[in-house]
Write a protein that holds these residues in place. Structure first.
Motif, PDB file in Angstrom:
ATOM      1  N   PRO A 103      12.199 -15.414  -3.372  1.00 22.78           N
ATOM      2  CA  PRO A 103      12.199 -14.110  -2.313  1.00 22.78           C
ATOM      3  C   PRO A 103      12.380 -14.557  -1.047  1.00 22.78           C
ATOM      4  CG  PRO A 103      10.745 -13.562  -4.227  1.00 22.78           C
ATOM      5  CD  PRO A 103      11.185 -15.021  -4.261  1.00 22.78           C
ATOM      6  N   GLU A 104      11.620 -15.481  -0.475  1.00 24.27           N
ATOM      7  CA  GLU A 104      11.651 -15.986   0.851  1.00 24.27           C
ATOM      8  C   GLU A 104      12.962 -16.604   1.171  1.00 24.27           C
ATOM      9  OE1 GLU A 104       8.736 -19.143  -1.345  1.00 24.27           O
ATOM     10  OE2 GLU A 104       9.337 -17.029  -1.282  1.00 24.27           O
ATOM     11  N   GLU A 105      13.453 -17.228   0.301  1.00 26.25           N
ATOM     12  CA  GLU A 105      15.098 -17.838   0.552  1.00 26.25           C
ATOM     13  C   GLU A 105      15.845 -16.770   0.703  1.00 26.25           C
ATOM     14  OE1 GLU A 105      14.549 -21.893  -2.094  1.00 26.25           O
ATOM     15  OE2 GLU A 105      15.650 -20.284  -2.885  1.00 26.25           O
ATOM     16  N   ALA A 106      15.810 -15.401  -0.025  1.00 34.06           N
ATOM     17  CA  ALA A 106      16.579 -14.368  -0.059  1.00 34.06           C
ATOM     18  C   ALA A 106      16.239 -13.818   1.357  1.00 34.06           C
ATOM     19  CB  ALA A 106      16.486 -13.366  -0.967  1.00 34.06           C
ATOM     20  N   GLY A 107      15.204 -13.716   1.818  1.00 34.18           N
ATOM     21  CA  GLY A 107      14.832 -13.105   3.130  1.00 34.18           C
ATOM     22  C   GLY A 107      15.369 -14.021   4.214  1.00 34.18           C
ATOM     23  N   GLU A 108      15.335 -15.112   4.216  1.00 34.95           N
ATOM     24  CA  GLU A 108      16.330 -16.085   5.008  1.00 34.95           C
ATOM     25  C   GLU A 108      17.749 -15.925   5.112  1.00 34.95           C
ATOM     26  OE1 GLU A 108      16.703 -19.158   7.911  1.00 34.95           O
ATOM     27  OE2 GLU A 108      15.277 -17.575   7.421  1.00 34.95           O
ATOM     28  N   LEU A 109      18.434 -15.717   3.970  1.00 32.18           N
ATOM     29  CA  LEU A 109      19.867 -15.240   3.990  1.00 32.18           C
ATOM     30  C   LEU A 109      20.028 -14.147   4.647  1.00 32.18           C
ATOM     31  CD1 LEU A 109      20.992 -16.629   0.650  1.00 32.18           C
ATOM     32  CD2 LEU A 109      20.866 -17.917   2.738  1.00 32.18           C
ATOM     33  N   LEU A 110      19.164 -12.971   4.392  1.00 32.20           N
ATOM     34  CA  LEU A 110      19.290 -11.760   4.912  1.00 32.20           C
ATOM     35  C   LEU A 110      19.077 -11.842   6.546  1.00 32.20           C
ATOM     36  CD1 LEU A 110      17.107  -9.382   2.676  1.00 32.20           C
ATOM     37  CD2 LEU A 110      19.594  -9.099   3.392  1.00 32.20           C
ATOM     38  N   ARG A 111      18.281 -12.726   6.908  1.00 31.03           N
ATOM     39  CA  ARG A 111      18.076 -12.752   8.428  1.00 31.03           C
ATOM     40  C   ARG A 111      19.287 -13.431   9.035  1.00 31.03           C
ATOM     41  NH1 ARG A 111      17.395 -16.298  11.993  1.00 31.03           N
ATOM     42  NH2 ARG A 111      17.480 -18.207  10.465  1.00 31.03           N
ATOM     43  N   ILE A 112      20.010 -14.419   8.447  1.00 27.33           N
ATOM     44  CA  ILE A 112      20.890 -15.102   9.093  1.00 27.33           C
ATOM     45  C   ILE A 112      22.275 -14.001   9.049  1.00 27.33           C
ATOM     46  CG2 ILE A 112      22.623 -16.746   8.904  1.00 27.33           C
ATOM     47  CD1 ILE A 112      20.534 -18.603   7.432  1.00 27.33           C
ATOM     48  N   ALA A 113      22.345 -13.273   7.895  1.00 30.47           N
ATOM     49  CA  ALA A 113      23.579 -12.582   7.872  1.00 30.47           C
ATOM     50  C   ALA A 113      23.363 -11.305   8.991  1.00 30.47           C
ATOM     51  CB  ALA A 113      23.420 -11.825   6.344  1.00 30.47           C
ATOM     52  N   ASP A 114      22.216 -10.824   9.044  1.00 34.80           N
ATOM     53  CA  ASP A 114      21.967  -9.757  10.103  1.00 34.80           C
ATOM     54  C   ASP A 114      22.160 -10.260  11.486  1.00 34.80           C
ATOM     55  OD1 ASP A 114      21.300  -7.832   7.929  1.00 34.80           O
ATOM     56  OD2 ASP A 114      19.295  -7.883   8.064  1.00 34.80           O
ATOM     57  N   GLU A 115      21.748 -11.299  11.616  1.00 31.46           N
ATOM     58  CA  GLU A 115      21.921 -12.212  13.177  1.00 31.46           C
ATOM     59  C   GLU A 115      23.373 -12.565  13.482  1.00 31.46           C
ATOM     60  OE1 GLU A 115      20.735 -16.507  14.091  1.00 31.46           O
ATOM     61  OE2 GLU A 115      18.832 -15.289  14.482  1.00 31.46           O
ATOM     62  N   LYS A 116      24.046 -12.624  12.368  1.00 29.33           N
ATOM     63  CA  LYS A 116      25.454 -12.804  12.744  1.00 29.33           C
ATOM     64  C   LYS A 116      26.416 -11.642  12.220  1.00 29.33           C
ATOM     65  CE  LYS A 116      25.088 -18.026  12.487  1.00 29.33           C
ATOM     66  NZ  LYS A 116      25.540 -18.274  13.626  1.00 29.33           N
ATOM     67  N   ASP A 117      25.859 -10.645  11.740  1.00 28.02           N
ATOM     68  CA  ASP A 117      26.586  -9.443  11.619  1.00 28.02           C
ATOM     69  C   ASP A 117      27.801  -9.891  10.573  1.00 28.02           C
ATOM     70  OD1 ASP A 117      27.358  -6.786  11.480  1.00 28.02           O
ATOM     71  OD2 ASP A 117      29.056  -7.055  13.229  1.00 28.02           O
ATOM     72  N   LEU A 118      27.239 -10.387   9.498  1.00 30.61           N
ATOM     73  CA  LEU A 118      28.054 -10.822   8.408  1.00 30.61           C
ATOM     74  C   LEU A 118      27.655 -10.037   7.067  1.00 30.61           C
ATOM     75  CD1 LEU A 118      27.723 -14.695   8.686  1.00 30.61           C
ATOM     76  CD2 LEU A 118      29.784 -13.440   9.306  1.00 30.61           C
ATOM     77  N   VAL A 119      28.730  -9.994   6.117  1.00 34.74           N
ATOM     78  CA  VAL A 119      28.262  -9.540   4.903  1.00 34.74           C
ATOM     79  C   VAL A 119      27.521 -10.278   3.651  1.00 34.74           C
ATOM     80  CG1 VAL A 119      29.731  -8.293   2.920  1.00 34.74           C
ATOM     81  CG2 VAL A 119      30.370  -7.694   5.154  1.00 34.74           C
ATOM     82  N   LEU A 120      26.631  -9.934   3.270  1.00 27.39           N
ATOM     83  CA  LEU A 120      26.091 -10.478   2.324  1.00 27.39           C
ATOM     84  C   LEU A 120      25.843  -9.825   0.940  1.00 27.39           C
ATOM     85  CD1 LEU A 120      24.484 -13.118   0.881  1.00 27.39           C
ATOM     86  CD2 LEU A 120      22.223 -11.988   2.252  1.00 27.39           C
ATOM     87  N   GLN A 121      26.835 -10.080  -0.003  1.00 31.16           N
ATOM     88  CA  GLN A 121      26.849  -9.272  -1.287  1.00 31.16           C
ATOM     89  C   GLN A 121      26.289 -10.102  -2.325  1.00 31.16           C
ATOM     90  OE1 GLN A 121      30.404  -7.019  -1.813  1.00 31.16           O
ATOM     91  NE2 GLN A 121      30.147  -6.968  -4.160  1.00 31.16           N
TER      92      GLN A 121
END
Length: 340
Positions: A103-121
């Motif tokens: 889960p913490e890895e998923a949280g890190e991907l979410l953080r990067i996607a939000d920070e860079k305004d990217l789609v993470l599906q």
């Protein structure tokens, strides 16, 4: 002005990844620009078949093709590393389920996607099954859900057990249908043909009182993918494979009771094509996907807890006093379980 065509790459062109690549060549607003696989011969074979250049790594594909977005269809253990590199390079990502192993890895991907305004599906494909799409438009008020997903064993999936391979589909669907937090989870499982769990049985109780049961097996002699939703006045049965919905209810009248069965008619489409078309549209319109990183993380957290309980049961049966029995967050559990 001509409508923008998104440049798409596929990382991992094995059994499922080859279909990602194929579908992108069929979408009008996407252009497949390259495929990559650590097995370069495999990448070259798929690339030649689809008329695109093959690469042996993510870095090569990104450097040469500058894709707008990527499908990541590699073994689960590689999801985090590759998705992180792609997001950090400013590339939109669809990563197959499960989103990561922790889960913490998923949280890190979410953080990067939000920070860079990217789609993470996240590739929870059953959300795009026509039958599930149909019932999602109905007003469902479940009190109990029973999900069964069983199939014969195949050695093709060997890096994860049946929970992260199959059950996570059903976890995601049930979480999408029940608007409540989880109060309790109990689960058991067994290894049959592999060193991972091949059968898993989970019971989930939600804070609003809804109950759910999920049985998955890759040690069965027949294939069945079905969801039953019990409501107070009707029962809905979904057949994932046939993409059908059946609604049963009983009407009471002066002559007794009458059983009524409805079989709604709705368009059926290839779920993968709907999923990838949705991803491309989200990239074009910069909007959140139906199944985003947060959905993938929540489903993973539930799957990790189910794995923890199966592992604890296994330790209990063998008399082990492993410290993992005391863990509740699953943060380091997956690696130990996979290695056990």
């Amino acid at each position: 002005m001509a409508e923008r065509i998104e440049r798409i790459g596929v990382i991992g062109v094995g059994h499922l990844g080859q279909h990602h690549a194929r579908v992108y060549t069929e979408l009008l607003d996407a252009r497949l620009v390259g495929v990559a696989d650590s097995d370069f011969d495999r990448a070259r074979f798929i690339g030649e078949h689809l008329g695109v250049t093959a690469y042996s790594s993510l870095e090569e594909l990104v450097k040469k093709e500058s894709p707008d977005a990527l499908s990541i269809v590699v073994p689960t253990s590689q999801h985090y590393e590759i998705a992180k590199k792609a997001l950090e390079a400013g590339i939109h990502v669809l990563v197959e389920k499960p989103v990561t192993t922790k889960p913490e890895e998923a949280g890190e991907l979410l953080r990067i996607a939000d920070e860079k305004d990217l789609v993470l599906q996240v590739g929870h494909i059953e959300r795009f099954n026509s039958a599930i799409r149909h019932i999602s438009q109905m007003h469902c008020d479940p009190i109990y859900l029973d999900s069964r997903r069983v199939a014969p064993f195949t050695p093709r999936i060997n890096d994860v057990g049946v929970v992260l391979d199959l059950m996570i589909h059903d976890i995601d669907i049930i979480l999408s249908l029940v608007p409540s937090n989880i109060a309790k989870i109990s689960a058991t499982g067994a290894c049959v043909f592999s060193e991972h769990e091949d059968i898993a049985d989970a019971h989930i109780i939600f804070e609003n009182g809804v109950m759910a049961h999920i049985l998955v097996s890759r040690a069965s002699q027949k294939k069945l993918r079905q969801l039953e939703i019990l409501e107070r006045e009707r029962q809905i049965t979904v057949n994932y494979e046939l993409q059908t919905v059946q609604i049963d209810r009983t009407v009471h009248n002066s002559d007794g009771q009458t059983e009524i069965r409805e079989t709604p008619v709705f368009p059926r489409s290839e779920p993968l094509k709907l999923e990838l078309a949705h991803f491309v549209n989200c990239v074009k319109e910069k909007r959140p996907p139906l199944v985003g990183g947060r959905d993938g993380k929540r489903a993973l957290e539930v799957a990790i807890e189910i794995l923890r309980q199966i592992h604890d049961e296994k330790n209990s049966d063998s008399g082990s006093d492993s410290e993992s029995e005391s863990e509740t967050d699953g943060s380091n559990f997956y690696a130990r379980f996979a290695a056990s």
